[in-house]
Motif scaffolding. Structure first.
Motif, mmCIF file in Angstrom:
data_model
loop_
_atom_site.group_PDB
_atom_site.id
_atom_site.type_symbol
_atom_site.label_atom_id
_atom_site.label_comp_id
_atom_site.label_asym_id
_atom_site.label_seq_id
_atom_site.Cartn_x
_atom_site.Cartn_y
_atom_site.Cartn_z
ATOM 1 N N LYS A 330 0.803 -1.221 0.000
ATOM 2 C CA LYS A 330 0.000 0.000 0.000
ATOM 3 C C LYS A 330 0.838 1.273 0.000
ATOM 4 C CE LYS A 330 -4.145 -1.915 2.148
ATOM 5 N NZ LYS A 330 -5.112 -1.795 3.256
ATOM 6 N N GLU A 331 2.012 1.210 0.631
ATOM 7 C CA GLU A 331 2.847 2.417 0.706
ATOM 8 C C GLU A 331 3.584 2.700 -0.601
ATOM 9 O OE1 GLU A 331 1.911 0.792 4.564
ATOM 10 O OE2 GLU A 331 2.972 -0.103 2.861
ATOM 11 N N PHE A 332 3.683 1.695 -1.477
ATOM 12 C CA PHE A 332 4.344 1.888 -2.768
ATOM 13 C C PHE A 332 3.395 2.582 -3.739
ATOM 14 C CE2 PHE A 332 7.692 -1.794 -2.684
ATOM 15 C CZ PHE A 332 8.227 -1.258 -1.533
ATOM 16 N N THR A 333 3.967 3.188 -4.767
ATOM 17 C CA THR A 333 3.157 3.868 -5.768
ATOM 18 C C THR A 333 2.475 2.860 -6.687
ATOM 19 O OG1 THR A 333 4.946 3.991 -7.395
ATOM 20 C CG2 THR A 333 4.800 5.788 -5.783
ATOM 21 N N VAL A 339 5.150 -3.356 -11.134
ATOM 22 C CA VAL A 339 6.349 -4.128 -11.521
ATOM 23 C C VAL A 339 6.900 -4.923 -10.340
ATOM 24 C CG1 VAL A 339 6.985 -2.576 -13.412
ATOM 25 C CG2 VAL A 339 7.890 -2.143 -11.107
ATOM 26 N N LEU A 340 6.063 -5.214 -9.355
ATOM 27 C CA LEU A 340 6.551 -5.898 -8.150
ATOM 28 C C LEU A 340 7.229 -7.224 -8.456
ATOM 29 C CD1 LEU A 340 3.906 -5.448 -5.296
ATOM 30 C CD2 LEU A 340 6.230 -4.561 -5.414
ATOM 31 N N ASP A 341 6.782 -7.936 -9.482
ATOM 32 C CA ASP A 341 7.387 -9.232 -9.786
ATOM 33 C C ASP A 341 8.378 -9.163 -10.947
ATOM 34 O OD1 ASP A 341 5.463 -8.692 -11.642
ATOM 35 O OD2 ASP A 341 4.293 -10.510 -11.329
ATOM 36 N N SER A 356 13.480 4.115 -13.336
ATOM 37 C CA SER A 356 12.213 4.785 -13.045
ATOM 38 C C SER A 356 11.480 5.200 -14.308
ATOM 39 C CB SER A 356 12.451 6.012 -12.162
ATOM 40 O OG SER A 356 13.020 5.628 -10.933
ATOM 41 N N ALA A 357 12.239 5.597 -15.343
ATOM 42 C CA ALA A 357 11.604 6.029 -16.587
ATOM 43 C C ALA A 357 10.865 4.865 -17.245
ATOM 44 C CB ALA A 357 12.646 6.606 -17.540
ATOM 45 N N ALA A 358 11.513 3.693 -17.308
ATOM 46 C CA ALA A 358 10.880 2.518 -17.920
ATOM 47 C C ALA A 358 9.682 2.066 -17.100
ATOM 48 C CB ALA A 358 11.900 1.387 -18.053
ATOM 49 N N VAL A 359 9.822 2.113 -15.776
ATOM 50 C CA VAL A 359 8.713 1.727 -14.896
ATOM 51 C C VAL A 359 7.534 2.673 -15.109
ATOM 52 C CG1 VAL A 359 7.954 1.553 -12.499
ATOM 53 C CG2 VAL A 359 10.175 0.628 -13.169
ATOM 54 N N GLN A 390 -7.542 -3.701 -6.962
ATOM 55 C CA GLN A 390 -7.671 -5.007 -7.611
ATOM 56 C C GLN A 390 -7.240 -4.929 -9.069
ATOM 57 O OE1 GLN A 390 -8.188 -7.694 -6.094
ATOM 58 N NE2 GLN A 390 -9.171 -9.218 -7.380
ATOM 59 N N LYS A 391 -7.596 -3.838 -9.737
ATOM 60 C CA LYS A 391 -7.216 -3.696 -11.138
ATOM 61 C C LYS A 391 -5.702 -3.553 -11.293
ATOM 62 C CE LYS A 391 -10.526 -0.585 -12.263
ATOM 63 N NZ LYS A 391 -11.310 0.320 -13.127
ATOM 64 N N VAL A 392 -5.047 -2.965 -10.299
ATOM 65 C CA VAL A 392 -3.576 -2.900 -10.322
ATOM 66 C C VAL A 392 -2.985 -4.313 -10.307
ATOM 67 C CG1 VAL A 392 -1.533 -2.237 -8.985
ATOM 68 C CG2 VAL A 392 -3.397 -0.598 -9.295
ATOM 69 N N VAL A 393 -3.530 -5.165 -9.440
ATOM 70 C CA VAL A 393 -3.033 -6.546 -9.336
ATOM 71 C C VAL A 393 -3.267 -7.292 -10.647
ATOM 72 C CG1 VAL A 393 -3.225 -8.732 -8.097
ATOM 73 C CG2 VAL A 393 -3.446 -6.579 -6.845
ATOM 74 N N VAL A 394 -4.485 -7.194 -11.176
ATOM 75 C CA VAL A 394 -4.813 -7.897 -12.418
ATOM 76 C C VAL A 394 -3.938 -7.394 -13.565
ATOM 77 C CG1 VAL A 394 -6.632 -8.270 -14.137
ATOM 78 C CG2 VAL A 394 -7.173 -8.403 -11.698
ATOM 79 N N ALA A 395 -3.749 -6.078 -13.651
ATOM 80 C CA ALA A 395 -2.920 -5.506 -14.719
ATOM 81 C C ALA A 395 -1.484 -6.014 -14.622
ATOM 82 C CB ALA A 395 -2.947 -3.986 -14.636
ATOM 83 N N ARG A 396 -0.934 -6.051 -13.415
ATOM 84 C CA ARG A 396 0.443 -6.527 -13.232
ATOM 85 C C ARG A 396 0.597 -7.966 -13.691
ATOM 86 N NH1 ARG A 396 1.182 -6.208 -7.648
ATOM 87 N NH2 ARG A 396 0.528 -8.374 -7.429
ATOM 88 N N GLU A 397 -0.337 -8.817 -13.284
ATOM 89 C CA GLU A 397 -0.198 -10.245 -13.573
ATOM 90 C C GLU A 397 -0.469 -10.579 -15.035
ATOM 91 O OE1 GLU A 397 1.077 -12.344 -11.225
ATOM 92 O OE2 GLU A 397 1.317 -10.393 -10.265
ATOM 93 N N MET A 398 -1.249 -9.741 -15.714
ATOM 94 C CA MET A 398 -1.563 -10.010 -17.120
ATOM 95 C C MET A 398 -0.661 -9.244 -18.078
ATOM 96 S SD MET A 398 -5.695 -10.344 -17.369
ATOM 97 C CE MET A 398 -6.495 -11.895 -16.919
ATOM 98 N N SER A 399 0.350 -8.571 -17.538
ATOM 99 C CA SER A 399 1.202 -7.737 -18.391
ATOM 100 C C SER A 399 2.423 -8.491 -18.907
ATOM 101 C CB SER A 399 1.662 -6.494 -17.612
ATOM 102 O OG SER A 399 2.512 -6.863 -16.531
#
Length: 505
Positions: A330-333, A339-341, A356-359, A390-399
């Motif tokens: 939660k404290e992360f942007t 890009v956590l994984d 940071s630019a690529a992220v 929830q959409k952040v999680v789904v977006a990360r895993e499907m990216s």
């Protein structure tokens, strides 16, 4: 602007539903009513008198209580200690625990909300923790109770219990503001409905308004409430689970000899009342829980001894059932969570530095693609609504390219527009050849998404059935009842349900 000239009137003894999609401004509005935020314009009237709330203490003194979507309880405190917190009564300079226990028991009995005053909150299931929050508000003798997404993390049985409690509170003269986006619950409990979209009131409705009209008011367009998909074209066997045995946190067997397969290009849905081993099964596959016996393979590669990081890197995507605990930091942007994984892999970084630019570039792409409502990609993810988290999680895993996608409660706490979008992405993932495993306590979701349904009861798979199996049969299987007649037919991937004898029980 989170709220834009909103008008809302709540009458005595009514359930007033506040309906809107994720990020519409519902919680922001109620946080002003509860004194957590102050309005820039407008006024709040309580019994016709203008009031200013600088803190929740002011709101409670005016007879307003609130149960937040993410509970405000101290896990290591008892129920009585949590309820006393903030309004402690002392005796000879010490906390009067007897009085605190007595208040809990009195309010519990009066409103039919059973709570053990001596139980540690961390040992209680989610539904019981919610009862504690409601009892805490009622001990303050509030007249208006705000329930913010109260059913987002509840099982269907717990949800029905909560609706019964709400009816009882209204019969006792309390007023309730029910913040939600679940249309069936609104129609079941609300006396009046106010719909908010993008910070503005767009209409009021009654419970007899059709669901599709309410959905269109929420989202601003027609929404399909059914999953649109073509028949599956299953390929190779991707996930193979054989003889899996897993214990829960108490050392009690939660998964008891499960055999399952998921093929490329199909969705296997797992149905069952929550607490029958689904959580432990998924956690074992993801390396989050030790396996006692059995094997887990993806494309004939043994995952049983792998770490969670290795499993993710092997091409497995994972949406956990509790996003706040396991899905985001939660404290992360927003950008960092996306890009956590992959944060230590090119192009986002390496063992020494983060690009940071690529992220940021990738985050902006995903925010647009998945319609994540945030002021910027640099916003702390903990400030977003639950559905947008929830959409952040789904977006990360499907990216990233996947061989296997596991989604546990993929649309929990998500509005109808976002549900339609997430369901569409899951079907698209299936159609590009990914094996998909979906676990959900929402039977409609399992039936809509799945090409085959595995029903779990007490750690075992009782049957694997097609999605057109009658609901009453699914309900009986979920209750552990197979009947004297032959078990429901078992279909392997690619089999046609029509090939079974008509009328097979």
């Amino acid at each position: 602007m989170a709220n834009d000239h909103i008008d809302l009137t709540v009458e005595p003894g009514e359930v007033h539903a506040l309906l809107g999609e994720n990020g519409a401004g519902k919680s922001t509005l109620m946080n002003q009513l509860y004194g957590l935020l102050q309005p820039d314009e407008g006024e709040i009237l309580v019994d016709g008198e203008a009031r200013t709330f600088r803190s929740p203490r002011d709101a409670i003194a005016a007879g307003i209580g609130m149960v937040h979507q993410h509970f405000m309880l101290v896990p290591v405190f008892t129920v009585a200690e949590n309820i006393a917190l903030g309004s402690e009564r002392t005796r000879l300079g010490f906390l009067d625990r007897r009085r605190a226990r007595r208040e809990v028991l009195e309010v519990s009995e009066r409103y039919g909300l059973p709570c053990d005053p001596d139980a540690l909150v961390e040992n209680l299931p989610v539904g019981a923790q919610q009862r504690v929050e409601i009892v805490k508000a009622l001990t303050r003798d509030v007249d208006l109770l705000i329930l913010d997404e109260p059913t987002a993390v509840l099982t269907p049985q717990e949800t029905e219990e909560l609706l019964t409690v709400m009816r009882g509170l209204c019969a006792a003269g309390k007023s309730i503001v029910f913040i939600t986006h679940k249309l069936k619950e609104v129609k079941a409990i609300a006396d009046r409905i106010t719909v908010i979209r993008r910070g503005q009131t767009v209409g009021t409705a009654t419970p007899d308004t059709p669901e599709d009209e309410l959905a269109a008011l929420m989202v601003g367009r027609a929404v399909s409430l059914e999953v649109a998909k073509e028949p599956a074209e299953p390929g190779r066997e991707v996930l193979s689970i054989t003889g899996l045995v897993v214990d829960d946190d108490r050392g009690v067997r939660a998964v008891d000899g499960v055999d399952l397969t998921v093929r490329a290009g199909e969705v296997l849905g797992i149905a069952g009342v929550q607490g029958n081993g689904q959580t432990e099964l998924v956690e074992a596959v993801m390396g989050l829980r030790p396996v006692r016996t059995g094997s887990i393979q993806v494309d004939n590669e043994d995952l049983t001894a792998m770490s969670t990081k290795q499993i993710l890197r092997s091409g497995v995507g994972y949406v956990p059932e509790d996003r706040s605990l396991d899905g985001v930091v939660k404290e992360f942007t927003v950008a960092e969570n996306l890009v956590l994984d992959q944060y230590d892999r090119e192009p986002y970084g390496n063992a020494l530095r983060l690009d940071s630019a690529a992220v940021g570039t990738k985050a902006r792409e995903l925010v647009d693609e998945f319609d994540i409502r945030a002021s910027s990609t640099g916003t702390a993810v903990g400030t977003l609504s639950g559905g947008n988290q929830q959409k952040v999680v789904v977006a990360r895993e499907m990216s990233r390219p996947l061989r296997l996608f596991i989604a546990s409660q993929p649309t929990r706490g998500v509005d109808v527009g976002s549900i339609e979008f997430i369901h569409g992405r899951i079907v698209r993932e299936r159609d590009v050849g990914t094996a998909v495993l979906v676990v959900s306590s929402e039977l409609d979701e399992v039936v809509g998404l799945a090409d085959r349904i595995a029903v779990m009861y007490r750690g075992k798979v009782l049957a694997i059935v097609p999605p057109d199996t009658p609901r009453d049969k699914l309900g009986l299987l979920m209750a552990g009842i197979t009947g004297d007649a032959p078990a429901a037919p078992v279909f392997e991937a690619g089999d046609s349900p029509a090939s079974a004898d008509e009328g097979t029980e």
